[in-house]
Design an enzyme around this catalytic site. Structure first.
Site, PDB file in Angstrom:
ATOM      1  N   GLY A  18      22.937  47.466  28.574  1.00 33.37           N
ATOM      2  CA  GLY A  18      24.308  47.896  28.719  1.00 33.37           C
ATOM      3  C   GLY A  18      24.884  47.665  30.228  1.00 33.37           C
ATOM      4  O   GLY A  18      25.974  48.448  30.399  1.00 33.37           O
ATOM      5  N   SER A  19      24.268  47.243  30.910  1.00 30.97           N
ATOM      6  CA  SER A  19      24.783  47.033  32.376  1.00 30.97           C
ATOM      7  C   SER A  19      26.194  46.249  32.477  1.00 30.97           C
ATOM      8  O   SER A  19      27.085  46.764  33.318  1.00 30.97           O
ATOM      9  CB  SER A  19      23.887  46.556  33.251  1.00 30.97           C
ATOM     10  OG  SER A  19      23.624  45.222  33.245  1.00 30.97           O
ATOM     11  N   ASN A  20      26.091  45.467  31.674  1.00 30.82           N
ATOM     12  CA  ASN A  20      27.551  44.453  31.499  1.00 30.82           C
ATOM     13  C   ASN A  20      28.531  45.518  31.012  1.00 30.82           C
ATOM     14  O   ASN A  20      29.820  45.400  31.385  1.00 30.82           O
ATOM     15  CB  ASN A  20      27.295  43.313  30.849  1.00 30.82           C
ATOM     16  CG  ASN A  20      26.793  42.097  31.860  1.00 30.82           C
ATOM     17  OD1 ASN A  20      27.421  41.708  32.491  1.00 30.82           O
ATOM     18  ND2 ASN A  20      25.761  41.854  31.445  1.00 30.82           N
TER      19      ASN A  20
ATOM     20  N   ARG B 219      22.151  40.734   7.021  1.00 34.92           N
ATOM     21  CA  ARG B 219      23.207  40.434   8.037  1.00 34.92           C
ATOM     22  C   ARG B 219      24.733  40.652   7.618  1.00 34.92           C
ATOM     23  O   ARG B 219      25.512  41.272   8.531  1.00 34.92           O
ATOM     24  CB  ARG B 219      23.231  38.917   8.300  1.00 34.92           C
ATOM     25  CG  ARG B 219      23.995  38.417   9.710  1.00 34.92           C
ATOM     26  CD  ARG B 219      23.870  37.002  10.098  1.00 34.92           C
ATOM     27  NE  ARG B 219      22.537  36.540  10.358  1.00 34.92           N
ATOM     28  CZ  ARG B 219      21.856  37.013  11.386  1.00 34.92           C
ATOM     29  NH1 ARG B 219      22.328  37.635  12.364  1.00 34.92           N
ATOM     30  NH2 ARG B 219      20.401  36.824  11.493  1.00 34.92           N
TER      31      ARG B 219
ATOM     32  N   ASN C  72      31.898  36.474  25.082  1.00 37.38           N
ATOM     33  CA  ASN C  72      30.351  36.834  25.113  1.00 37.38           C
ATOM     34  C   ASN C  72      30.061  36.389  26.593  1.00 37.38           C
ATOM     35  O   ASN C  72      30.731  35.499  27.224  1.00 37.38           O
ATOM     36  CB  ASN C  72      29.353  35.958  24.092  1.00 37.38           C
ATOM     37  CG  ASN C  72      27.870  36.322  24.306  1.00 37.38           C
ATOM     38  OD1 ASN C  72      27.562  37.431  24.514  1.00 37.38           O
ATOM     39  ND2 ASN C  72      27.209  35.314  24.448  1.00 37.38           N
TER      40      ASN C  72
ATOM     41  N   HIS D 158      26.482  35.038  28.785  1.00 40.45           N
ATOM     42  CA  HIS D 158      25.333  34.277  28.488  1.00 40.45           C
ATOM     43  C   HIS D 158      24.995  33.841  29.947  1.00 40.45           C
ATOM     44  O   HIS D 158      25.546  33.363  30.656  1.00 40.45           O
ATOM     45  CB  HIS D 158      25.578  32.981  27.718  1.00 40.45           C
ATOM     46  CG  HIS D 158      24.219  32.323  27.540  1.00 40.45           C
ATOM     47  ND1 HIS D 158      23.468  32.688  26.484  1.00 40.45           N
ATOM     48  CD2 HIS D 158      23.558  31.243  28.087  1.00 40.45           C
ATOM     49  CE1 HIS D 158      22.278  32.117  26.521  1.00 40.45           C
ATOM     50  NE2 HIS D 158      22.415  31.119  27.279  1.00 40.45           N
TER      51      HIS D 158
ATOM     52  N   SER E 244      27.731  32.354  32.227  1.00 42.03           N
ATOM     53  CA  SER E 244      28.881  32.097  31.807  1.00 42.03           C
ATOM     54  C   SER E 244      29.662  33.015  30.835  1.00 42.03           C
ATOM     55  O   SER E 244      28.842  33.796  30.191  1.00 42.03           O
ATOM     56  CB  SER E 244      28.507  30.632  30.863  1.00 42.03           C
ATOM     57  OG  SER E 244      27.935  29.663  31.547  1.00 42.03           O
TER      58      SER E 244
ATOM     59  N   ASP F 161      26.355  30.193  21.362  1.00 42.40           N
ATOM     60  CA  ASP F 161      26.367  29.924  22.720  1.00 42.40           C
ATOM     61  C   ASP F 161      27.263  28.800  22.926  1.00 42.40           C
ATOM     62  O   ASP F 161      27.108  28.064  23.914  1.00 42.40           O
ATOM     63  CB  ASP F 161      25.011  29.877  23.451  1.00 42.40           C
ATOM     64  CG  ASP F 161      24.374  31.448  23.472  1.00 42.40           C
ATOM     65  OD1 ASP F 161      25.084  32.216  23.376  1.00 42.40           O
ATOM     66  OD2 ASP F 161      23.156  31.419  23.488  1.00 42.40           O
TER      67      ASP F 161
ATOM     68  N   GLU G  25      26.858  38.451  36.845  1.00 45.24           N
ATOM     69  CA  GLU G  25      27.567  38.724  35.524  1.00 45.24           C
ATOM     70  C   GLU G  25      28.422  39.783  35.766  1.00 45.24           C
ATOM     71  O   GLU G  25      29.558  39.845  35.115  1.00 45.24           O
ATOM     72  CB  GLU G  25      26.308  39.205  34.483  1.00 45.24           C
ATOM     73  CG  GLU G  25      25.479  38.001  34.394  1.00 45.24           C
ATOM     74  CD  GLU G  25      24.491  38.317  33.028  1.00 45.24           C
ATOM     75  OE1 GLU G  25      25.070  39.077  32.146  1.00 45.24           O
ATOM     76  OE2 GLU G  25      23.200  37.742  33.034  1.00 45.24           O
TER      77      GLU G  25
HETATM   78  C1  GAR Z   1      22.419  39.991  30.188  1.00 44.58           C
HETATM   79  O1  GAR Z   1      21.865  39.221  31.353  1.00 44.58           O
HETATM   80  C2  GAR Z   1      23.034  38.882  29.522  1.00 44.58           C
HETATM   81  O2  GAR Z   1      23.700  37.919  29.831  1.00 44.58           O
HETATM   82  C3  GAR Z   1      22.247  38.577  28.387  1.00 44.58           C
HETATM   83  O3  GAR Z   1      21.334  39.754  28.129  1.00 44.58           O
HETATM   84  C4  GAR Z   1      21.369  40.650  29.602  1.00 44.58           C
HETATM   85  C5  GAR Z   1      22.082  41.864  28.963  1.00 44.58           C
HETATM   86  O4  GAR Z   1      21.999  42.974  29.902  1.00 44.58           O
HETATM   87  N1  GAR Z   1      22.706  38.110  27.023  1.00 44.58           N
HETATM   88  C6  GAR Z   1      22.128  37.221  26.478  1.00 44.58           C
HETATM   89  O5  GAR Z   1      21.106  36.867  26.644  1.00 44.58           O
HETATM   90  C7  GAR Z   1      22.854  36.695  24.997  1.00 44.58           C
HETATM   91  N2  GAR Z   1      22.162  36.086  24.221  1.00 44.58           N
HETATM   92  P1  GAR Z   1      22.730  44.240  29.794  1.00 44.58           P
HETATM   93  O6  GAR Z   1      22.431  44.926  28.489  1.00 44.58           O
HETATM   94  O7  GAR Z   1      22.255  45.099  30.804  1.00 44.58           O
HETATM   95  O8  GAR Z   1      24.345  44.185  30.033  1.00 44.58           O
END
Ligand code: GAR
Length: 192
Positions: free
Chosen positions: A12-14, A64, A106, A108, A135, A144, A173
């Protein structure tokens, strides 16, 4: 402020970057929910600690559509108008994606359209690319594949591994996502 729900599966850093950016007075969005398909996702603790409502539901043993419906119900009751996927590692059903068209973003870890899917950094290194990157894109039913709103290239260094490159891309990011989400909700709110 525009209400945003963030979906995570992991660290969850983003999500943290989006949340802390939202605390600036001039940020046009606020985070009203952090939801996860992984009840043990560390990002949920951070959100709770920051006073943000959370929702968690494991997808284990669920269809799902059933899992997506429960996640969507939580998002609806939070009052969110936008969904930001931030390391949410599940493919969403087409119906959900369609209902949120233009309001679900999203991030990516590649320069789309290159390297959709997983293992983006290893693939960029194996190809001998000079840049990786990230992106932010609108989410459509194809993985994506939605319109790219913004990107940041990140130089690949001679000694990079998938791990070191991923770490550096993550810094990019954290800069890109809050700014792009802010620009998008501002634009969308002005238009509607
Ligand atoms: C991030 O690098 C994000 O871009 C990627 O997962 C990581 C999550 O990190 N997302 C994908 O690969 C989506 N297919 P985070 O949990 O620290 O944000």
């Amino acid at each position: 402020k525009a209400k945003v729900a963030i979906l995570i599966s992991g660290k969850g850093s983003n999500m943290a970057a989006l949340l802390y950016a939202s605390r600036a007075a001039d940020c046009p969005y606020e985070v009203v929910l952090v939801a996860s398909d992984k009840p043990s996702a560390p990002g949920l603790d951070l959100a709770r600690g920051e006073g943000v409502p959370t929702f968690a539901l494991s997808s284990k043993g669920m269809q799902r559509e059933e899992h997506d419906a429960a996640m969507e119900a939580a998002v609806q009751s939070s009052g969110a108008r936008y969904i930001a996927l931030a390391g949410y590692m599940r493919i969403l059903s087409a119906g959900l994606v369609e209902r949120w068209a233009g309001r679900m973003l999203n991030i990516h870890p590649s320069l789309l359209p290159a390297y959709k899917g997983l293992d983006t950094h290893a693939r960029a290194l194996a190809a001998g690319d000079r840049h990786g990157g990230c992106s932010v894109h609108l989410v459509t039913a194809v993985l994506d594949d939605g319109e790219v709103l913004a990107q940041t290239p990140v130089a690949i260094l001679p000694d990079d591994t998938a791990v070191t490159l991923a770490e550096r891309v993550l810094i990019a990011e954290h800069q890109l996502y809050p700014r792009t989400l802010a620009d998008w909700v501002k634009r969308d709110m002005d238009a509607n």
